[in-house]
Design a protein around this motif. Structure first.
Motif, PDB file in Angstrom:
ATOM      1  N   ILE A 121      36.105  36.779  30.358  1.00 19.63           N
ATOM      2  CA  ILE A 121      34.814  37.065  30.985  1.00 19.63           C
ATOM      3  C   ILE A 121      33.912  37.811  29.998  1.00 19.63           C
ATOM      4  CG2 ILE A 121      33.671  38.384  32.804  1.00 19.63           C
ATOM      5  CD1 ILE A 121      35.073  35.908  33.865  1.00 19.63           C
ATOM      6  N   GLU A 122      32.683  37.325  29.872  1.00 14.27           N
ATOM      7  CA  GLU A 122      31.676  37.947  29.007  1.00 14.27           C
ATOM      8  C   GLU A 122      30.745  38.802  29.877  1.00 14.27           C
ATOM      9  OE1 GLU A 122      29.576  39.644  26.871  1.00 14.27           O
ATOM     10  OE2 GLU A 122      30.555  38.199  25.527  1.00 14.27           O
ATOM     11  N   PRO A 123      30.858  40.136  29.794  1.00 14.69           N
ATOM     12  CA  PRO A 123      30.040  40.998  30.669  1.00 14.69           C
ATOM     13  C   PRO A 123      28.541  40.738  30.554  1.00 14.69           C
ATOM     14  CG  PRO A 123      31.779  42.283  29.644  1.00 14.69           C
ATOM     15  CD  PRO A 123      31.810  40.926  28.993  1.00 14.69           C
ATOM     16  N   PHE A 124      28.053  40.430  29.353  1.00  9.93           N
ATOM     17  CA  PHE A 124      26.622  40.226  29.178  1.00  9.93           C
ATOM     18  C   PHE A 124      26.143  38.894  29.766  1.00  9.93           C
ATOM     19  CE2 PHE A 124      27.208  43.087  25.322  1.00  9.93           C
ATOM     20  CZ  PHE A 124      26.729  44.214  25.988  1.00  9.93           C
ATOM     21  N   ALA A 125      27.069  38.021  30.125  1.00 10.42           N
ATOM     22  CA  ALA A 125      26.702  36.726  30.705  1.00 10.42           C
ATOM     23  C   ALA A 125      26.933  36.699  32.209  1.00 10.42           C
ATOM     24  CB  ALA A 125      27.498  35.610  30.037  1.00 10.42           C
ATOM     25  N   ASN A 126      27.088  37.873  32.808  1.00 13.35           N
ATOM     26  CA  ASN A 126      27.324  37.998  34.244  1.00 13.35           C
ATOM     27  C   ASN A 126      26.557  39.200  34.778  1.00 13.35           C
ATOM     28  OD1 ASN A 126      29.782  36.049  34.932  1.00 13.35           O
ATOM     29  ND2 ASN A 126      30.219  36.998  32.956  1.00 13.35           N
ATOM     30  N   SER A 127      26.396  39.253  36.080  1.00  8.32           N
ATOM     31  CA  SER A 127      25.727  40.399  36.685  1.00  8.32           C
ATOM     32  C   SER A 127      26.750  41.377  37.245  1.00  8.32           C
ATOM     33  CB  SER A 127      24.797  39.937  37.814  1.00  8.32           C
ATOM     34  OG  SER A 127      25.563  39.542  38.945  1.00  8.32           O
ATOM     35  N   LEU A 128      26.306  42.599  37.474  1.00 10.05           N
ATOM     36  CA  LEU A 128      27.174  43.607  38.085  1.00 10.05           C
ATOM     37  C   LEU A 128      27.582  43.204  39.491  1.00 10.05           C
ATOM     38  CD1 LEU A 128      25.451  46.929  36.906  1.00 10.05           C
ATOM     39  CD2 LEU A 128      27.622  45.949  36.101  1.00 10.05           C
ATOM     40  N   ALA A 129      26.705  42.484  40.180  1.00 14.56           N
ATOM     41  CA  ALA A 129      27.015  42.058  41.551  1.00 14.56           C
ATOM     42  C   ALA A 129      28.247  41.162  41.575  1.00 14.56           C
ATOM     43  CB  ALA A 129      25.817  41.330  42.156  1.00 14.56           C
ATOM     44  N   TYR A 130      28.354  40.250  40.586  1.00 12.74           N
ATOM     45  CA  TYR A 130      29.516  39.363  40.576  1.00 12.74           C
ATOM     46  C   TYR A 130      30.758  40.079  40.062  1.00 12.74           C
ATOM     47  CZ  TYR A 130      26.139  35.796  41.719  1.00 12.74           C
ATOM     48  OH  TYR A 130      25.177  35.080  42.358  1.00 12.74           O
ATOM     49  N   ALA A 131      30.577  41.048  39.189  1.00 10.33           N
ATOM     50  CA  ALA A 131      31.713  41.879  38.783  1.00 10.33           C
ATOM     51  C   ALA A 131      32.271  42.627  39.989  1.00 10.33           C
ATOM     52  CB  ALA A 131      31.284  42.858  37.691  1.00 10.33           C
ATOM     53  N   GLU A 132      31.386  43.103  40.852  1.00 14.52           N
ATOM     54  CA  GLU A 132      31.816  43.793  42.071  1.00 14.52           C
ATOM     55  C   GLU A 132      32.511  42.832  43.032  1.00 14.52           C
ATOM     56  OE1 GLU A 132      28.263  45.594  43.514  1.00 14.52           O
ATOM     57  OE2 GLU A 132      28.230  47.140  41.935  1.00 14.52           O
ATOM     58  N   ARG A 133      32.015  41.614  43.117  1.00 14.42           N
ATOM     59  CA  ARG A 133      32.674  40.622  43.971  1.00 14.42           C
ATOM     60  C   ARG A 133      34.099  40.385  43.508  1.00 14.42           C
ATOM     61  NH1 ARG A 133      28.782  35.553  45.893  1.00 14.42           N
ATOM     62  NH2 ARG A 133      27.308  36.827  47.091  1.00 14.42           N
ATOM     63  N   ALA A 134      34.262  40.249  42.196  1.00 12.45           N
ATOM     64  CA  ALA A 134      35.602  40.024  41.652  1.00 12.45           C
ATOM     65  C   ALA A 134      36.512  41.214  41.967  1.00 12.45           C
ATOM     66  CB  ALA A 134      35.524  39.799  40.148  1.00 12.45           C
ATOM     67  N   ARG A 135      35.990  42.409  41.774  1.00 16.38           N
ATOM     68  CA  ARG A 135      36.789  43.600  42.052  1.00 16.38           C
ATOM     69  C   ARG A 135      37.141  43.702  43.535  1.00 16.38           C
ATOM     70  NH1 ARG A 135      33.671  46.869  39.807  1.00 16.38           N
ATOM     71  NH2 ARG A 135      32.468  47.525  41.637  1.00 16.38           N
ATOM     72  N   ASP A 136      36.170  43.449  44.395  1.00 10.01           N
ATOM     73  CA  ASP A 136      36.412  43.538  45.837  1.00 10.01           C
ATOM     74  C   ASP A 136      37.422  42.496  46.312  1.00 10.01           C
ATOM     75  OD1 ASP A 136      34.586  45.590  45.908  1.00 10.01           O
ATOM     76  OD2 ASP A 136      32.946  44.382  46.736  1.00 10.01           O
ATOM     77  N   ALA A 137      37.460  41.355  45.636  1.00 11.54           N
ATOM     78  CA  ALA A 137      38.396  40.296  46.014  1.00 11.54           C
ATOM     79  C   ALA A 137      39.802  40.555  45.484  1.00 11.54           C
ATOM     80  CB  ALA A 137      37.902  38.942  45.505  1.00 11.54           C
ATOM     81  N   GLY A 138      39.968  41.544  44.618  1.00 19.13           N
ATOM     82  CA  GLY A 138      41.274  41.841  44.041  1.00 19.13           C
ATOM     83  C   GLY A 138      41.633  40.981  42.854  1.00 19.13           C
ATOM     84  N   ILE A 139      40.625  40.368  42.225  1.00 23.03           N
ATOM     85  CA  ILE A 139      40.853  39.503  41.071  1.00 23.03           C
ATOM     86  C   ILE A 139      41.185  40.332  39.828  1.00 23.03           C
ATOM     87  CG2 ILE A 139      39.695  37.910  39.472  1.00 23.03           C
ATOM     88  CD1 ILE A 139      38.095  36.889  41.896  1.00 23.03           C
ATOM     89  N   THR A 140      42.159  39.887  39.060  1.00 25.84           N
ATOM     90  CA  THR A 140      42.471  40.503  37.776  1.00 25.84           C
ATOM     91  C   THR A 140      41.549  39.909  36.715  1.00 25.84           C
ATOM     92  OG1 THR A 140      44.796  40.819  38.373  1.00 25.84           O
ATOM     93  CG2 THR A 140      44.240  40.864  36.016  1.00 25.84           C
ATOM     94  N   VAL A 141      40.797  40.760  36.038  1.00 25.55           N
ATOM     95  CA  VAL A 141      39.838  40.311  35.029  1.00 25.55           C
ATOM     96  C   VAL A 141      40.268  40.823  33.658  1.00 25.55           C
ATOM     97  CG1 VAL A 141      37.439  40.426  34.241  1.00 25.55           C
ATOM     98  CG2 VAL A 141      37.950  40.220  36.692  1.00 25.55           C
ATOM     99  N   ILE A 142      40.362  39.917  32.699  1.00 27.02           N
ATOM    100  CA  ILE A 142      40.681  40.261  31.316  1.00 27.02           C
ATOM    101  C   ILE A 142      39.473  39.865  30.482  1.00 27.02           C
ATOM    102  CG2 ILE A 142      42.243  39.873  29.378  1.00 27.02           C
ATOM    103  CD1 ILE A 142      44.410  39.139  31.455  1.00 27.02           C
ATOM    104  N   THR A 143      38.740  40.847  30.020  1.00 30.26           N
ATOM    105  CA  THR A 143      37.477  40.572  29.344  1.00 30.26           C
ATOM    106  C   THR A 143      37.706  40.153  27.889  1.00 30.26           C
ATOM    107  OG1 THR A 143      37.176  42.837  28.549  1.00 30.26           O
ATOM    108  CG2 THR A 143      36.333  42.321  30.759  1.00 30.26           C
ATOM    109  N   ARG A 144      36.623  39.719  27.261  1.00 28.37           N
ATOM    110  CA  ARG A 144      36.696  39.324  25.860  1.00 28.37           C
ATOM    111  C   ARG A 144      37.092  40.493  24.967  1.00 28.37           C
ATOM    112  NH1 ARG A 144      31.971  34.787  24.805  1.00 28.37           N
ATOM    113  NH2 ARG A 144      32.695  33.386  26.443  1.00 28.37           N
ATOM    114  N   ASP A 145      36.637  41.689  25.295  1.00 33.29           N
ATOM    115  CA  ASP A 145      37.004  42.848  24.486  1.00 33.29           C
ATOM    116  C   ASP A 145      38.518  43.045  24.470  1.00 33.29           C
ATOM    117  OD1 ASP A 145      34.448  43.428  23.728  1.00 33.29           O
ATOM    118  OD2 ASP A 145      34.124  45.001  25.231  1.00 33.29           O
ATOM    119  N   GLU A 146      39.155  42.877  25.624  1.00 35.72           N
ATOM    120  CA  GLU A 146      40.611  43.046  25.701  1.00 35.72           C
ATOM    121  C   GLU A 146      41.341  42.001  24.871  1.00 35.72           C
ATOM    122  OE1 GLU A 146      42.202  44.081  29.762  1.00 35.72           O
ATOM    123  OE2 GLU A 146      40.113  43.676  30.311  1.00 35.72           O
ATOM    124  N   LEU A 147      40.774  40.799  24.780  1.00 35.42           N
ATOM    125  CA  LEU A 147      41.441  39.731  24.042  1.00 35.42           C
ATOM    126  C   LEU A 147      41.530  40.018  22.553  1.00 35.42           C
ATOM    127  CD1 LEU A 147      39.924  36.560  25.747  1.00 35.42           C
ATOM    128  CD2 LEU A 147      42.188  37.547  26.101  1.00 35.42           C
TER     129      LEU A 147
END
Length: 285
Positions: free
Chosen positions: A156-182
């Protein structure tokens, strides 16, 4: 015109499925493009990938079949789901098309096992948008009964997404591994973690390989790719590792517009190589 060499059998040109015969890998074209958020001719990509496969060597003696393209999957999604469900194969590889192809491919393979299924996406984007577009497949699968705790999103590229969708992912319990972590982890390690999480329910796993997760320099045919994505070999590694896992029943390769590729067809050729990596992965099971 490709050279003919009897000592170098080419990939591609696999036969169509016949009757009830079982295949190790089944390809199916899912030429979605009508609901894309960006103007695209992604519906041209499945046949472009088939042509590119002929450039490479046949990688195994597994039984491979090609079911051809689903007709107008954007307009006839239930029929697209049924077409995938009818395939008798250890692994189904869907050639997109844009990311809308993920929904019929996953649902077709999961059948009645949605509530135990898992999803892994390699994608620059969350795909949690409202509506029915290539930006909404993850949200739609969650609404179909997929548990967010068995969804892993890689790259996931944070700059190519909004905070609203990041919150949706978090609220849904999705595991997110960002590009920085890779940057500090191998793709093998990341995929191992993802497969463990997605497979926790004991059900089938679908892997969405959205090619725009790659760096834009290697995927010019991906409208939404950005500089700083993963490398071509990392995507190929992910395809092989995913396909080697017995719980992975389907993989899609999406978000490539073959009509917008560079003169050397580098994006389409990468997709073709991912198909071959997936076949090699199944051979390791």
């Amino acid at each position: 015109m490709l050279n003919s060499d009897p000592l170098w059998p080419r990939a591609g040109d696999w036969p169509a499925p016949t009757g009830e015969e079982w295949a190790d890998v089944a390809l199916i074209g899912m030429p979605t493009s009508r609901t894309s958020l960006s103007p695209t001719q992604a519906h041209t990509t499945p046949n472009a990938v088939r042509a590119a496969l002929r450039r490479y060597a046949r990688v195994s003696e597994l039984r491979i079949v090609d079911a051809g393209d689903v007709r107008e999957p954007d307009l006839h999604e239930p029929a697209a789901i049924d077409a995938v469900a009818a395939l008798r194969a250890e692994l189904v590889v869907a050639l997109g098309g844009d990311n809308a192809a993920t929904v019929p491919t996953a649902l077709g393979r999961w059948g009645g096992a949605v509530e135990t299924a898992g999803l892994i996406t390699l994608d620059a984007h969350y795909d949690l948008r409202d509506g029915i577009t290539n930006g909404s497949p993850v949200r739609r699968l969650l609404e179909a009964g997929l548990e967010g705790c068995r969804v892993v999103q890689i790259g996931i590229e944070p700059f190519a997404n909004s905070l609203a969708y990041a919150e949706r992912a978090r609220d849904a319990g999705i595991t997110v591994i960002t590009r920085d972590e890779l940057r500090s982890r191998s793709m093998e390690d990341v995929m191992s973690q993802a497969l463990e999480i997605a497979g926790a329910g004991g059900g089938p796993i679908h892997v969405d390989l959205d090619v725009d997760v790659c760096d834009r320099s290697v995927t010019p045919a991906c409208p939404a790719s950005v500089p700083g994505g993963i490398s071509a070999i990392e995507l190929r590694t992910a395809a092989r590792v995913a396909a080697s896992h017995p719980a992975v029943t389907s993989i899609d390769l999406v978000e490539v517009d073959a009509a917008a590729d560079s003169a050397d067809d580098r994006t389409v050729r990468l997709v073709a190589l991912c198909v071959l990596e997936a076949i090699s992965g199944v051979a390791l099971r």
